[in-house]
Design a protein around this motif. Structure first.
Motif, PDB file in Angstrom:
ATOM      1  N   LEU A 216       0.825  -1.205   0.000  1.00 42.57           N
ATOM      2  CA  LEU A 216       0.000   0.000   0.000  1.00 42.57           C
ATOM      3  C   LEU A 216       0.863   1.260   0.000  1.00 42.57           C
ATOM      4  N   MET A 217       2.033   1.183   0.639  1.00 42.01           N
ATOM      5  CA  MET A 217       2.973   2.305   0.587  1.00 42.01           C
ATOM      6  C   MET A 217       3.520   2.469  -0.831  1.00 42.01           C
ATOM      7  N   LYS A 218       3.780   1.353  -1.499  1.00 42.58           N
ATOM      8  CA  LYS A 218       4.341   1.412  -2.850  1.00 42.58           C
ATOM      9  C   LYS A 218       3.363   2.010  -3.855  1.00 42.58           C
ATOM     10  N   ASN A 219       2.064   1.695  -3.688  1.00 39.02           N
ATOM     11  CA  ASN A 219       1.095   2.205  -4.669  1.00 39.02           C
ATOM     12  C   ASN A 219       0.412   3.500  -4.247  1.00 39.02           C
ATOM     13  N   GLY A 220       0.822   4.047  -3.112  1.00 41.54           N
ATOM     14  CA  GLY A 220       0.320   5.345  -2.711  1.00 41.54           C
ATOM     15  C   GLY A 220      -0.953   5.338  -1.894  1.00 41.54           C
ATOM     16  N   GLN A 221      -1.471   4.168  -1.547  1.00 41.23           N
ATOM     17  CA  GLN A 221      -2.685   4.110  -0.745  1.00 41.23           C
ATOM     18  C   GLN A 221      -2.421   4.450   0.719  1.00 41.23           C
ATOM     19  N   VAL A 222      -1.197   4.196   1.165  1.00 35.93           N
ATOM     20  CA  VAL A 222      -0.789   4.527   2.528  1.00 35.93           C
ATOM     21  C   VAL A 222       0.504   5.317   2.452  1.00 35.93           C
TER      22      VAL A 222
END
Length: 372
Positions: free
Chosen positions: A184-190
């Motif tokens: 989620l950090m990699k795809n920008g969600q977190v």
């Protein structure tokens, strides 16, 4: 730590497997060959069965503990671990008259934590100069930390507080926070956070309530002063409270909310999953021993007695009688600028229930804890 003295290490696990195998095979091999009077034969066979059952139970316990990391050392298990070197009276701010910003930087030596997937978690042994606590601290760096595009950027930080019993690894092994959040950090969600989890079992099997108690322990200052300073001294992180959050589950949920309410100058937000307001709800709590301390450290009391409403945001989640009602009580007592959001959840007081909440609570933290 994964050596011979570690409860989560390979040597202990292998020894448990070997003993269990011996305990199972031994009766098969000698059951009909036991000699002596009838009473002796019966006693020998009973002892073999007891040995087999005991080793099987021990193997299950060691296996579960390796997965969840409730206890990392024998001292934690038997209640003899003591990580407090001194416990001076540090006053209301937990600093003892010292100024953290004037203290010299302390560069730590870190080692990789090999049994956490991904290779991005590292550990160090921190000697807390303010708190008098010496213990292990685990640090996770997000994927963006080593990206050349982010080389001049500082990152927000979330401290992770485990339940009781629990260790610095509990969030990483039990809740699998990296496995859940890194995609989620990699795809920008977190938001990409530095995640920090320090030892909280400081006095054997006693739960400290993340409190400063002169002569006993300075658990608050350990987490809110020494650990914070270690992070800012060694990583690209700011000491601005707007860039710091804290999250916990069970007893750690109480601690997370308590640290934020106590120190709006150090934290912007906290997440409490299945927590409580009364520290006496934890049977092993040090604060439970003294009725005055118990009342003083009740979150509801702290919020109402604060000289000014703390400028912090809290997300409180849990079942009806497992954090939700405690959150409602805090919400009703809160005054601007304190913000408290309460959400009722299902799944009970379980690791699985908290794991399911991770994407949601860290997305919420991303709206409250800002990148420097």
């Amino acid at each position: 730590m994964a050596g011979v003295t570690s409860l989560t290490g390979t040597p202990v696990f292998v020894a448990a497997i070997a003993l269990t195998a011996i305990a199972v095979l031994l009766p098969l091999a000698v059951w009909s060959k036991v000699r002596g009077p009838a009473a002796v034969r019966a006693l020998t066979r009973v002892l073999m069965m007891v040995f087999a059952q005991a080793t099987a139970i021990a193997l299950v316990f060691i296996g579960v503990n390796r997965e969840q990391n409730f206890y990392t050392t024998w001292g934690d298990l038997v209640g003899t671990g003591d990580y407090v070197q001194a416990a001076e009276d540090l006053g209301p701010d937990g600093l003892g008259g010292k100024k953290v910003e004037e203290a010299p930087k302390v560069k730590q030596q870190f080692r990789p934590v090999e049994d956490v997937p991904g290779g991005r978690v590292q550990a160090t042994e921190l000697d807390g100069k303010i708190s008098g606590v010496k213990g292990d601290v685990l640090v996770y760096l997000p994927p963006q930390y080593d990206d050349p595009a982010y080389k001049d950027r500082k990152f927000p930080v979330v401290e992770l507080i485990p339940g009781m019993p629990g260790s610095g690894k509990s969030w990483f092994k039990g809740l699998k926070v990296v496995e859940k959040l890194e995609p989620l950090m990699k795809n920008g969600q977190v938001q990409p956070f530095i995640l920090v989890s320090a030892r909280t079992m400081l006095l054997g099997d006693t739960e400290t309530g993340c409190a400063n108690i002169p002569g006993r322990v300075n658990a608050d200052s350990w987490l809110s002063v020494d650990v914070r300073k270690m992070v800012t001294d060694n990583f690209r992180a700011s000491d601005d409270p707007r860039s710091w959050g804290v999250a916990g589950y069970s007893a750690g949920a109480y601690c997370a909310a308590k640290l934020a309410i106590s120190h709006p100058d150090r934290y912007a937000a906290a997440v409490s999953m299945s927590g409580y307001n009364d520290p006496g709800m934890e049977p092993a709590s040090l604060l439970r021993e003294d009725p005055v301390l118990r009342q003083q450290h009740n979150l509801h009391t702290m919020l109402k007695a604060a000289p000014a409403p703390p400028a912090v945001s809290l997300l409180v989640t849990g079942g009806e009688n497992d954090g939700y009602q405690a959150g409602i009580a805090l919400q009703q007592a809160a005054q601007h600028p304190t913000k408290i959001e309460v959400q009722k959840t299902t799944g009970g007081h379980t690791i699985d229930a908290w794991v399911r909440q991770l994407p949601q609570v860290f997305a919420w933290l991303g709206t409250q804890v800002k990148a420097p």
